[in-house]
Motif scaffolding. Structure first.
Motif, PDB file in Angstrom:
ATOM      1  N   ALA A  63       7.178  -9.346   0.083  1.00  0.00           N
ATOM      2  CA  ALA A  63       5.751  -9.647  -0.023  1.00  0.00           C
ATOM      3  C   ALA A  63       5.379 -10.371   1.254  1.00  0.00           C
ATOM      4  O   ALA A  63       6.241 -10.952   1.927  1.00  0.00           O
ATOM      5  N   GLY A  64       4.108 -10.313   1.618  1.00  0.00           N
ATOM      6  CA  GLY A  64       3.723 -10.967   2.849  1.00  0.00           C
ATOM      7  C   GLY A  64       2.250 -11.270   2.931  1.00  0.00           C
ATOM      8  O   GLY A  64       1.469 -10.898   2.044  1.00  0.00           O
ATOM      9  N   PHE A  81       0.142  -8.716   0.745  1.00  0.00           N
ATOM     10  CA  PHE A  81       0.643  -7.376   0.494  1.00  0.00           C
ATOM     11  C   PHE A  81       2.029  -7.416  -0.132  1.00  0.00           C
ATOM     12  O   PHE A  81       2.730  -8.419  -0.057  1.00  0.00           O
ATOM     13  N   GLU A  82       2.376  -6.311  -0.776  1.00  0.00           N
ATOM     14  CA  GLU A  82       3.710  -6.107  -1.319  1.00  0.00           C
ATOM     15  C   GLU A  82       4.205  -4.777  -0.800  1.00  0.00           C
ATOM     16  O   GLU A  82       3.414  -3.869  -0.541  1.00  0.00           O
ATOM     17  N   GLY A  83       5.512  -4.684  -0.641  1.00  0.00           N
ATOM     18  CA  GLY A  83       6.064  -3.435  -0.156  1.00  0.00           C
ATOM     19  C   GLY A  83       7.566  -3.435  -0.216  1.00  0.00           C
ATOM     20  O   GLY A  83       8.187  -4.261  -0.882  1.00  0.00           O
ATOM     21  N   GLN A 118       7.065  -0.265   4.112  1.00  0.00           N
ATOM     22  CA  GLN A 118       6.086   0.596   3.443  1.00  0.00           C
ATOM     23  C   GLN A 118       5.217  -0.319   2.585  1.00  0.00           C
ATOM     24  O   GLN A 118       5.700  -0.937   1.642  1.00  0.00           O
ATOM     25  N   ILE A 119       3.956  -0.441   2.944  1.00  0.00           N
ATOM     26  CA  ILE A 119       3.025  -1.276   2.169  1.00  0.00           C
ATOM     27  C   ILE A 119       2.642  -0.500   0.912  1.00  0.00           C
ATOM     28  O   ILE A 119       2.193   0.638   0.990  1.00  0.00           O
ATOM     29  N   ASN A 120       2.820  -1.135  -0.249  1.00  0.00           N
ATOM     30  CA  ASN A 120       2.520  -0.469  -1.516  1.00  0.00           C
ATOM     31  C   ASN A 120       1.284  -1.013  -2.217  1.00  0.00           C
ATOM     32  O   ASN A 120       0.700  -0.338  -3.051  1.00  0.00           O
ATOM     33  N   SER A 121       0.891  -2.232  -1.882  1.00  0.00           N
ATOM     34  CA  SER A 121      -0.355  -2.771  -2.430  1.00  0.00           C
ATOM     35  C   SER A 121      -0.884  -3.855  -1.500  1.00  0.00           C
ATOM     36  O   SER A 121      -0.115  -4.511  -0.795  1.00  0.00           O
ATOM     37  N   TRP A 137      -6.117  -2.448  -2.802  1.00  0.00           N
ATOM     38  CA  TRP A 137      -5.648  -1.091  -2.553  1.00  0.00           C
ATOM     39  C   TRP A 137      -4.227  -0.979  -3.096  1.00  0.00           C
ATOM     40  O   TRP A 137      -3.432  -1.907  -2.955  1.00  0.00           O
ATOM     41  N   VAL A 138      -3.911   0.161  -3.728  1.00  0.00           N
ATOM     42  CA  VAL A 138      -2.563   0.444  -4.216  1.00  0.00           C
ATOM     43  C   VAL A 138      -2.193   1.851  -3.769  1.00  0.00           C
ATOM     44  O   VAL A 138      -3.004   2.778  -3.902  1.00  0.00           O
TER      45      VAL A 138
END
Length: 147
Positions: A63-64, A81-83, A118-121, A137-138
């Motif tokens: 996460a970041g 973000f999470e990824g 890879q950003i996932n959300s 965004w997701v």
């Protein structure tokens, strides 16, 4: 990804990223990044011997946050973000070095390898649109499982 999110990420240069070790202890680090908006990928450079690299090798979920390079306290903007950190042999990593060094040519002089997130959300806070305004965004396509 929504255009307002893309434009914000493209204008910044540094992210703070958190990973979690085998004992579930969080560990944070900061890095310069390059953003591939077409694929929703962040590229960063790090050496394989760092603590965060060792943790990510075991648990690639991260996460970041990304804050403006110059913070305006009245018009707060920021990304959470999470990824997942993709393996080096992932097909999405084939142009990662070229993409990263185009934005950060001085990094060629430093040892290390290019990593791919890879950003996932994303949750984007943009108070310039009104206090507490959030844009989310997701990723709709298949998300790689971090476990």
């Amino acid at each position: 990804m929504k255009e307002s999110i893309i434009q914000f990420i493209k204008k910044q240069t540094c992210a703070s990223i958190c990973c979690v070790d085998e004992k579930r202890n969080p560990y944070c680090f900061s890095c310069f990044y390059a953003f591939n908006s077409d694929e929703g990928l962040l590229y960063f450079k790090s050496s394989s011997g760092t603590r965060h690299s060792e943790i990510i090798a075991e648990n690639p979920g991260i996460a970041g946050t990304i804050l403006p390079d110059r913070l305006n306290k009245l018009m707060i903007k920021g990304i959470q973000f999470e990824g997942i950190v993709l393996p080096g042999l992932d097909p999405m990593s084939k142009n990662a070095s070229t993409f990263f060094y185009k934005q950060h040519p001085m990094a060629l002089a430093m040892p290390g390898e290019i990593w791919i997130i890879q950003i996932n959300s994303v949750k984007f806070t943009d108070n310039s649109l009104g206090f507490g305004k959030k844009i989310s965004w997701v990723r709709k396509e298949e998300i790689i499982d971090a476990s």
